[in-house]
Scaffold this motif. Sequence first.
Motif, PDB file in Angstrom:
ATOM      1  N   HIS A   1       0.794  -1.247  -0.039  1.00 16.25           N
ATOM      2  CA  HIS A   1       0.036  -0.134   0.069  1.00 16.25           C
ATOM      3  C   HIS A   1       0.882   1.317  -0.126  1.00 16.25           C
ATOM      4  CE1 HIS A   1      -3.971   2.330   1.223  1.00 16.25           C
ATOM      5  NE2 HIS A   1      -2.842   3.239   1.307  1.00 16.25           N
TER       6      HIS A   1
ATOM      7  N   HIS B   1       1.414   5.339  -2.167  1.00 12.34           N
ATOM      8  CA  HIS B   1       0.538   6.058  -2.920  1.00 12.34           C
ATOM      9  C   HIS B   1       2.033   6.816  -4.149  1.00 12.34           C
ATOM     10  CE1 HIS B   1      -3.081   6.389  -1.011  1.00 12.34           C
ATOM     11  NE2 HIS B   1      -2.477   5.920  -0.044  1.00 12.34           N
TER      12      HIS B   1
ATOM     13  N   GLU C   1      -7.345   2.780  -3.029  1.00  7.57           N
ATOM     14  CA  GLU C   1      -7.807   2.693  -1.822  1.00  7.57           C
ATOM     15  C   GLU C   1      -9.095   2.862  -1.462  1.00  7.57           C
ATOM     16  OE1 GLU C   1      -5.421   4.986   0.991  1.00  7.57           O
ATOM     17  OE2 GLU C   1      -6.367   4.647   2.643  1.00  7.57           O
TER      18      GLU C   1
ATOM     19  N   HIS D   1      -5.858  -2.544   5.413  1.00  9.46           N
ATOM     20  CA  HIS D   1      -4.567  -1.585   5.491  1.00  9.46           C
ATOM     21  C   HIS D   1      -4.388  -0.876   6.799  1.00  9.46           C
ATOM     22  CE1 HIS D   1      -3.195   2.443   4.845  1.00  9.46           C
ATOM     23  NE2 HIS D   1      -4.333   2.671   4.613  1.00  9.46           N
TER      24      HIS D   1
ATOM     25  N   ASP E   1       2.469   2.881   3.224  1.00 11.12           N
ATOM     26  CA  ASP E   1       1.423   4.110   2.926  1.00 11.12           C
ATOM     27  C   ASP E   1       2.242   5.300   2.685  1.00 11.12           C
ATOM     28  OD1 ASP E   1      -1.148   5.019   2.783  1.00 11.12           O
ATOM     29  OD2 ASP E   1      -1.263   5.475   4.907  1.00 11.12           O
TER      30      ASP E   1
HETATM   31 ZN   LIG Z   1      -3.251   5.086   1.801  1.00 14.15          ZN
END
Ligand SMILES: [Zn+2]
Length: 251
Positions: free
Chosen positions: A5, A7, A84, A146, A194
């Motif tokens: 996970h 971005h 997400e 997550h 994350d």
């Molecule tokens: Zn996230």
Amino acid sequence: MIDFHCHLDLFPSPSEAIDEIERSGIYALSVTTTPKAFPKTAMLAHRRKRIRTALGLHPQLAHERHGEVGMFVRLLGETDYVGEIGLDGGDEFAEHLAVQKDVLDRILRACSDVGGRIMSIHSRHASAEVLDALGRHPGSGVPVLHWFSGPPAHAERAVEMGAWFSVGLPMLRSRRAAALVARLPRDRVLTETDAPFASTVGSQYPTPALKEALARLAGLWGTDDATTWRCLNNNLRTLTGTVKATYAAAR
Ligand SMILES: [Zn+2]
């Protein structure tokens, strides 16, 4: 290592982050926060063997972006991964929970319609509601919770429902969260960053945070780093393999 996970599109320099991921041999799930961001973000990972791009609609944006659900449904054929998505019941977003739930239900229904997806799911201050939504759509695929921060009873319920968990350094550094991670079945756990929202120092892709997460997981499990890595690697293969088998028929 595995980062299930992150971005990538939100890094100041996505190409630098991707180069670092390649250099370090990391398997990454690049999640998106809006359907509109998906095509460009997927292009970032073009020809990168270890990066997959997930189609998302972040719960913190659901009240502004619910008009993009149609686009989400149209793009769903382009990827095996969703995220997400989820619900956020934190103080700033609780007032939008009704629209968040509506968006999540529509997304999970769409995932069921295409035979299921691997889904990276946000459940901050809304773990019971997320599990209820997943319970309404048992054919939606395999949920990977997550940064799960719900109570242990909800984690147990999630495990019974077949959910997986992606855990990052902030979780493993917190005594309470680490105690929860220690109780999860080892064959349902993956690591995550994350990033760039968490785990990062500065604007670089946080490879050291992923290494430390692996080491802390090894500490919790009482295994060495190599054994822990093998377990996580097997988990990733199982997860991707299971879903392929589940919805191969639907394609
Ligand atoms: Zn996230």
